[in-house]
Motif scaffolding. Structure first.
Motif, PDB file in Angstrom:
ATOM      1  N   VAL A  27       6.179   9.301   0.957  1.00  0.00           N
ATOM      2  CA  VAL A  27       6.089   8.048   1.605  1.00  0.00           C
ATOM      3  C   VAL A  27       6.204   7.024   0.567  1.00  0.00           C
ATOM      4  N   ASP A  28       6.726   5.988   0.657  1.00  0.00           N
ATOM      5  CA  ASP A  28       6.645   4.788  -0.312  1.00  0.00           C
ATOM      6  C   ASP A  28       5.992   3.866   0.096  1.00  0.00           C
ATOM      7  N   TYR A  29       5.220   3.265  -0.628  1.00  0.00           N
ATOM      8  CA  TYR A  29       4.354   2.192  -0.265  1.00  0.00           C
ATOM      9  C   TYR A  29       4.894   0.721  -1.291  1.00  0.00           C
ATOM     10  N   ARG A  30       4.401  -0.429  -0.550  1.00  0.00           N
ATOM     11  CA  ARG A  30       4.726  -1.453  -1.625  1.00  0.00           C
ATOM     12  C   ARG A  30       3.118  -2.322  -1.204  1.00  0.00           C
ATOM     13  N   TYR A  31       2.391  -2.952  -2.259  1.00  0.00           N
ATOM     14  CA  TYR A  31       1.140  -3.289  -2.312  1.00  0.00           C
ATOM     15  C   TYR A  31       1.342  -4.613  -3.205  1.00  0.00           C
ATOM     16  N   TRP A  32       0.532  -5.398  -3.074  1.00  0.00           N
ATOM     17  CA  TRP A  32       0.377  -6.772  -3.801  1.00  0.00           C
ATOM     18  C   TRP A  32      -0.476  -6.428  -4.902  1.00  0.00           C
TER      19      TRP A  32
END
Length: 205
Positions: free
Chosen positions: A45-50
């Motif tokens: 699972v790939d995530y993007r976070y600030w």
């Protein structure tokens, strides 16, 4: 309100015989491993976070052991996984549905090719080992069992290395032949096309 990943017509539901939660976390990922454990697949699972310190988005990847009750998923499937009550120390998710299945015919074709290659390697290895062992028996005299074990282990490693090199050589030769054949076919097609154009122009003149 249903989750964004809860599709209207899911291909399959892998929740048979599990203690499901009334509301749980749903994630979208890709199957990267299957068949190693029964009813279990590994999903990436790939995530993007600030990241506020640098004021930019960063990416993160996590891997999950996911329950697949029917052993249906294969490597390459795009799936939605959902949380459930743990059934083991590693498995807290199950396959909710498959969003984009990986082509099964391609997967099974690659598997068949790998199987044929392993069988060829096994036959070549056995042939070379027998050949090396007979040659060494004629050259050297085996005094005790320890010398025989040492000789066999050395010959096994040598035979395996030689068999792999031979198969690579055969594979590279076959690739070169296919490349030459494709070039000759393309030249033949270009020649026939140019002849057809010339004949058409001569008729018009």
């Amino acid at each position: 309100m249903s989750s964004v990943w809860n599709l209207l017509n899911p291909i399959r539901n892998g929740a048979t015989g599990l203690k499901l939660l009334s509301s749980g976390r749903e994630l979208f990922g890709t199957v990267i491993q299957h068949g190693k454990m029964d009813k279990t697949v590994t999903v990436k699972v790939d995530y993007r976070y600030w990241y506020p310190k640098t004021k930019e988005f960063k990416s993160k990847t996590s891997k999950y052991q996911v329950h697949d009750s029917e052993n249906f998923c294969v490597t390459g499937d795009k799936v939605v996984i959902k949380s459930m009550l743990p059934i083991s120390t590693m498995k807290h998710y199950y396959v909710r549905n498959i969003v984009k299945p990986f082509p099964r015919d391609t997967y099974y074709k690659e598997g068949q090719e790998k199987k044929e290659m392993s069988e060829q390697l096994k036959k070549e290895y056995q042939r070379l080992y027998q050949e090396f062992y007979e040659r060494e028996q004629q050259r050297t005299e085996i005094k005790n069992k320890k010398d025989e074990v040492t000789l066999k282990s050395a010959l096994k490693a040598k035979a395996l290395t030689r068999a792999m090199a031979n198969l690579r050589k055969v594979e590279s030769t076959q690739k070169k032949k296919d490349k030459v054949r494709s070039k000759s076919e393309s030249r033949r097609e270009q020649k026939s096309l140019s002849e057809a154009i010339d004949s058409k122009l001569s008729k018009e003149i």
